[in-house]
Scaffold this motif. Structure first.
Motif, PDB file in Angstrom:
ATOM      1  N   ILE A 112      -1.365   4.316  53.197  1.00 12.65           N
ATOM      2  CA  ILE A 112      -2.222   4.004  54.344  1.00 12.65           C
ATOM      3  C   ILE A 112      -1.995   2.566  54.803  1.00 12.65           C
ATOM      4  CG2 ILE A 112      -4.641   3.556  54.954  1.00 12.65           C
ATOM      5  CD1 ILE A 112      -5.329   6.144  53.372  1.00 12.65           C
ATOM      6  N   GLU A 113      -1.898   1.633  53.831  1.00  9.93           N
ATOM      7  CA  GLU A 113      -1.680   0.231  54.227  1.00  9.93           C
ATOM      8  C   GLU A 113      -0.303   0.065  54.871  1.00  9.93           C
ATOM      9  OE1 GLU A 113      -2.293  -4.339  52.678  1.00  9.93           O
ATOM     10  OE2 GLU A 113      -2.742  -2.689  51.313  1.00  9.93           O
ATOM     11  N   GLN A 114       0.692   0.771  54.363  1.00  8.25           N
ATOM     12  CA  GLN A 114       2.031   0.690  54.962  1.00  8.25           C
ATOM     13  C   GLN A 114       2.025   1.214  56.395  1.00  8.25           C
ATOM     14  OE1 GLN A 114       4.370   2.939  52.180  1.00  8.25           O
ATOM     15  NE2 GLN A 114       4.485   1.274  50.676  1.00  8.25           N
ATOM     16  N   ARG A 115       1.270   2.281  56.643  1.00 15.57           N
ATOM     17  CA  ARG A 115       1.275   2.890  57.978  1.00 15.57           C
ATOM     18  C   ARG A 115       0.366   2.152  58.953  1.00 15.57           C
ATOM     19  NH1 ARG A 115       0.063   9.267  59.411  1.00 15.57           N
ATOM     20  NH2 ARG A 115      -0.593   8.965  61.568  1.00 15.57           N
ATOM     21  N   PHE A 116      -0.829   1.748  58.487  1.00 15.77           N
ATOM     22  CA  PHE A 116      -1.825   1.202  59.412  1.00 15.77           C
ATOM     23  C   PHE A 116      -2.031  -0.314  59.287  1.00 15.77           C
ATOM     24  CE2 PHE A 116      -3.087   5.651  58.610  1.00 15.77           C
ATOM     25  CZ  PHE A 116      -3.053   6.132  59.909  1.00 15.77           C
ATOM     26  N   GLY A 117      -1.639  -0.900  58.165  1.00 13.22           N
ATOM     27  CA  GLY A 117      -1.796  -2.340  57.992  1.00 13.22           C
ATOM     28  C   GLY A 117      -3.182  -2.784  57.568  1.00 13.22           C
ATOM     29  N   VAL A 118      -4.029  -1.838  57.185  1.00 13.41           N
ATOM     30  CA  VAL A 118      -5.389  -2.181  56.747  1.00 13.41           C
ATOM     31  C   VAL A 118      -5.434  -2.129  55.222  1.00 13.41           C
ATOM     32  CG1 VAL A 118      -7.833  -1.597  56.896  1.00 13.41           C
ATOM     33  CG2 VAL A 118      -6.323  -1.167  58.854  1.00 13.41           C
ATOM     34  N   PRO A 119      -5.882  -3.207  54.559  1.00 15.11           N
ATOM     35  CA  PRO A 119      -5.907  -3.223  53.096  1.00 15.11           C
ATOM     36  C   PRO A 119      -6.784  -2.116  52.518  1.00 15.11           C
ATOM     37  CG  PRO A 119      -6.238  -5.433  53.974  1.00 15.11           C
ATOM     38  CD  PRO A 119      -6.325  -4.484  55.133  1.00 15.11           C
ATOM     39  N   GLY A 120      -6.357  -1.601  51.378  1.00 17.16           N
ATOM     40  CA  GLY A 120      -7.093  -0.527  50.739  1.00 17.16           C
ATOM     41  C   GLY A 120      -8.527  -0.875  50.426  1.00 17.16           C
ATOM     42  N   GLU A 121      -8.773  -2.135  50.015  1.00 15.80           N
ATOM     43  CA  GLU A 121     -10.150  -2.510  49.651  1.00 15.80           C
ATOM     44  C   GLU A 121     -11.087  -2.484  50.858  1.00 15.80           C
ATOM     45  OE1 GLU A 121      -7.896  -6.526  50.115  1.00 15.80           O
ATOM     46  OE2 GLU A 121      -7.486  -4.526  49.288  1.00 15.80           O
ATOM     47  N   ILE A 122     -10.553  -2.757  52.044  1.00 15.19           N
ATOM     48  CA  ILE A 122     -11.380  -2.696  53.254  1.00 15.19           C
ATOM     49  C   ILE A 122     -11.735  -1.244  53.563  1.00 15.19           C
ATOM     50  CG2 ILE A 122     -11.356  -3.024  55.773  1.00 15.19           C
ATOM     51  CD1 ILE A 122     -11.797  -5.642  54.375  1.00 15.19           C
ATOM     52  N   VAL A 123     -10.741  -0.357  53.480  1.00 14.73           N
ATOM     53  CA  VAL A 123     -10.986   1.068  53.725  1.00 14.73           C
ATOM     54  C   VAL A 123     -12.011   1.601  52.725  1.00 14.73           C
ATOM     55  CG1 VAL A 123      -9.921   3.349  53.761  1.00 14.73           C
ATOM     56  CG2 VAL A 123      -8.684   1.397  54.706  1.00 14.73           C
ATOM     57  N   LEU A 124     -11.854   1.227  51.457  1.00 12.74           N
ATOM     58  CA  LEU A 124     -12.786   1.672  50.426  1.00 12.74           C
ATOM     59  C   LEU A 124     -14.191   1.140  50.679  1.00 12.74           C
ATOM     60  CD1 LEU A 124     -10.521   1.225  47.288  1.00 12.74           C
ATOM     61  CD2 LEU A 124     -11.432   3.396  48.109  1.00 12.74           C
ATOM     62  N   ALA A 125     -14.292  -0.095  51.143  1.00 18.05           N
ATOM     63  CA  ALA A 125     -15.618  -0.683  51.407  1.00 18.05           C
ATOM     64  C   ALA A 125     -16.347   0.084  52.501  1.00 18.05           C
ATOM     65  CB  ALA A 125     -15.478  -2.161  51.787  1.00 18.05           C
ATOM     66  N   VAL A 126     -15.634   0.450  53.558  1.00 21.49           N
ATOM     67  CA  VAL A 126     -16.252   1.247  54.628  1.00 21.49           C
ATOM     68  C   VAL A 126     -16.688   2.600  54.073  1.00 21.49           C
ATOM     69  CG1 VAL A 126     -15.898   2.370  56.854  1.00 21.49           C
ATOM     70  CG2 VAL A 126     -14.937   0.090  56.452  1.00 21.49           C
ATOM     71  N   TRP A 127     -15.811   3.245  53.333  1.00 19.85           N
ATOM     72  CA  TRP A 127     -16.111   4.552  52.741  1.00 19.85           C
ATOM     73  C   TRP A 127     -17.362   4.476  51.854  1.00 19.85           C
ATOM     74  CZ3 TRP A 127     -12.845   7.104  48.312  1.00 19.85           C
ATOM     75  CH2 TRP A 127     -13.160   8.469  48.193  1.00 19.85           C
ATOM     76  N   GLY A 128     -17.412   3.424  51.031  1.00 22.15           N
ATOM     77  CA  GLY A 128     -18.565   3.260  50.146  1.00 22.15           C
ATOM     78  C   GLY A 128     -19.850   2.993  50.885  1.00 22.15           C
ATOM     79  N   ARG A 129     -19.785   2.163  51.900  1.00 19.10           N
ATOM     80  CA  ARG A 129     -20.989   1.796  52.650  1.00 19.10           C
ATOM     81  C   ARG A 129     -21.512   2.964  53.478  1.00 19.10           C
ATOM     82  NH1 ARG A 129     -25.108   0.834  54.513  1.00 19.10           N
ATOM     83  NH2 ARG A 129     -26.011  -1.083  55.330  1.00 19.10           N
ATOM     84  N   GLU A 130     -20.596   3.748  54.044  1.00 19.11           N
ATOM     85  CA  GLU A 130     -21.014   4.800  54.966  1.00 19.11           C
ATOM     86  C   GLU A 130     -21.509   6.056  54.247  1.00 19.11           C
ATOM     87  OE1 GLU A 130     -21.385   4.774  58.318  1.00 19.11           O
ATOM     88  OE2 GLU A 130     -21.033   2.628  58.092  1.00 19.11           O
ATOM     89  N   SER A 131     -20.882   6.420  53.142  1.00 16.25           N
ATOM     90  CA  SER A 131     -21.276   7.690  52.516  1.00 16.25           C
ATOM     91  C   SER A 131     -21.255   7.650  50.993  1.00 16.25           C
ATOM     92  CB  SER A 131     -20.367   8.825  53.009  1.00 16.25           C
ATOM     93  OG  SER A 131     -19.026   8.613  52.593  1.00 16.25           O
ATOM     94  N   GLY A 132     -21.314   6.436  50.410  1.00 16.93           N
ATOM     95  CA  GLY A 132     -21.274   6.367  48.956  1.00 16.93           C
ATOM     96  C   GLY A 132     -20.021   7.011  48.402  1.00 16.93           C
ATOM     97  N   PHE A 133     -18.875   6.757  49.039  1.00 15.72           N
ATOM     98  CA  PHE A 133     -17.583   7.345  48.663  1.00 15.72           C
ATOM     99  C   PHE A 133     -17.640   8.876  48.680  1.00 15.72           C
ATOM    100  CE2 PHE A 133     -18.048   3.308  46.291  1.00 15.72           C
ATOM    101  CZ  PHE A 133     -17.070   2.571  46.937  1.00 15.72           C
ATOM    102  N   GLY A 134     -18.356   9.396  49.656  1.00 17.64           N
ATOM    103  CA  GLY A 134     -18.414  10.841  49.825  1.00 17.64           C
ATOM    104  C   GLY A 134     -19.511  11.526  49.035  1.00 17.64           C
ATOM    105  N   SER A 135     -20.342  10.746  48.326  1.00 17.32           N
ATOM    106  CA  SER A 135     -21.401  11.359  47.512  1.00 17.32           C
ATOM    107  C   SER A 135     -22.671  11.649  48.310  1.00 17.32           C
ATOM    108  CB  SER A 135     -21.745  10.462  46.326  1.00 17.32           C
ATOM    109  OG  SER A 135     -22.344   9.249  46.773  1.00 17.32           O
TER     110      SER A 135
END
Length: 404
Positions: A112-135
């Motif tokens: 994902i970082e290679q394709r979009f240039g967004v660091p993994g930790e940023i993507v994970l932070a959004v995922w965690g904040r928005e839905s508790g990593f899908g939980s």
């Protein structure tokens, strides 16, 4: 969980049965022509709408014959207690889970970082904040929620547009009506995209031919990254730095419109609170001062990427939460060093009065809405300096009598 009160009707309002009848007529006479005009097929429309009923438990409903509730004088959670927004217990829990998921999905995050240039930790932070990593539970029928709000909410036009977008998702084959689950506000799946955002930014990253932000982790993470890069994320840069601003440097220099090279902020005496130097590659790049609680809280130099995070939720505190969580996931860091002071106890109406007084004196406070955004904060700081007061760049009760 938000408790939702049932709608109560004034004596002259239509009964629920009458409103339901009006709703069916609206579907046929208003919604269908509008949806057809955008290319929604009649088969999809009828499959989605024929069995839909109004959800009376949703907030902000304005049934025919009733009026919206008047807004009460209040303080806003985002500003009333900034420190409470950064629950250490919650952040530690999200960071621990996020670090584990960073290892589990390392290969996907690298791609994902290679394709979009967004660091993994940023993507994970959004995922965690928005839905508790899908939980987080996503219990509502998105079509039912959006139809209810499109027919009788305070923002009918917005929700009608989102409802028609949801029908296009079904028409495109990414989801059936039954699979289209969302929040009480109509936001979809693990990234909590509104339907128009799904159509623009959702990505099929696992190669199965559908964009699945409900059950596919690769699709969810790539969709978040695609959203951020399409909103302007600058690859190779982080979100910002917590800093110490010396007494001689005014807090009234904040805002995205007052950007300077980070080297210029450093030469004025602003230093990273960690004691580390700003990265050499950042010297010529632009940075902006951010003091969300004025001199009463942590201080920051942020990059343009900070404002991209705000595209997800237009709140300084939200974007700071994401930045702090991302840093914890990537570097094992902890809370911001600067303490949140005892600020934000004023009613929104009090802040509104200050904004009106500043506008009358020729200051630009941005939106006059009782919320102390950066233009209000810096205008207040400028006014304090011109009146012999030490700039704090945040409204407090001691200024009420002075600023009239």
């Amino acid at each position: 969980m938000i408790a939702l009160a049932l709608v109560s009707f004034p004596a002259h309002a239509a009964s629920k049965a009458e409103v339901e009848a009006m709703f069916r007529a609206w579907i046929d006479n208003d919604l269908w022509p509008a949806a057809r005009k955008t290319g929604v097929s009649e088969k999809t429309f009828r499959a989605a709408m024929d069995g839909v009923t109004l959800n009376w438990d949703l907030p902000d409903l304005v049934p025919p014959g009733s009026k919206p509730k008047k807004e009460q004088a209040q303080s806003q959670a985002e500003f009333s207690a900034p420190g409470a927004y950064f629950s250490e217990k919650r952040l530690q829990s999200l960071a621990a889970r996020g670090s584990s998921l960073a290892r589990a999905h390392a290969s996907t995050l690298r791609r994902i970082e290679q394709r979009f240039g967004v660091p993994g930790e940023i993507v994970l932070a959004v995922w965690g904040r928005e839905s508790g990593f899908g939980s987080a539970k996503i219990p509502y029928s998105a079509v039912e929620v959006l139809a209810t709000k499109a027919f009788m909410s305070t923002r009918k036009d917005l929700f009608r547009k989102e409802l028609i977008a949801a029908l296009h998702i079904v028409d495109g084959g990414d989801r059936t009506v039954g699979q289209l689950r969302g929040s009480w506000a109509g936001a979809l799946g693990q990234p909590q995209f509104m339907p128009t955002s799904f159509l623009q930014y959702a990505v099929d990253f696992d190669g199965d031919g559908v964009r699945d932000i409900w059950d596919s982790v690769p699709d969810t993470l790539a969709s978040i990254a695609n959203y951020l890069v399409k909103k302007g994320w600058q690859p190779g840069r982080g979100w910002g730095y917590e800093v110490s601003i010396p007494d001689g440097v005014s807090c009234a220099q904040e805002g995205p419109d007052l950007a300077k090279p980070i080297s210029a902020w450093a030469s004025s005496g602003i230093t990273r609170i960690s004691g580390k130097a700003f990265p050499a590659g950042e010297a010529k790049a632009s940075g902006m001062m951010l003091v969300p609680a004025g001199t009463h809280g942590p201080e920051f130099i942020v990059t343009p990427n900070f404002y991209v995070l705000k595209e997800y939720n237009n709140s300084d505190l939200y974007a700071l939460f994401l930045g702090n969580l991302a840093d914890r996931i990537a570097y094992g860091s902890g809370p911001f060093r600067g303490a949140w002071g005892d600020v934000g106890r004023m009613l929104r109406s009090d802040v509104l009065a200050m904004q009106k007084a500043l506008v009358a004196k020729g200051y630009d406070v941005g939106k006059v809405d009782g919320l102390p955004g950066y233009k209000t904060r810096r205008s207040l700081g400028d006014w304090q300096a011109k009146n012999g007061l030490a700039p704090t760049c945040f409204p407090d009760a001691s200024l009420k009598a002075k600023l009239r």
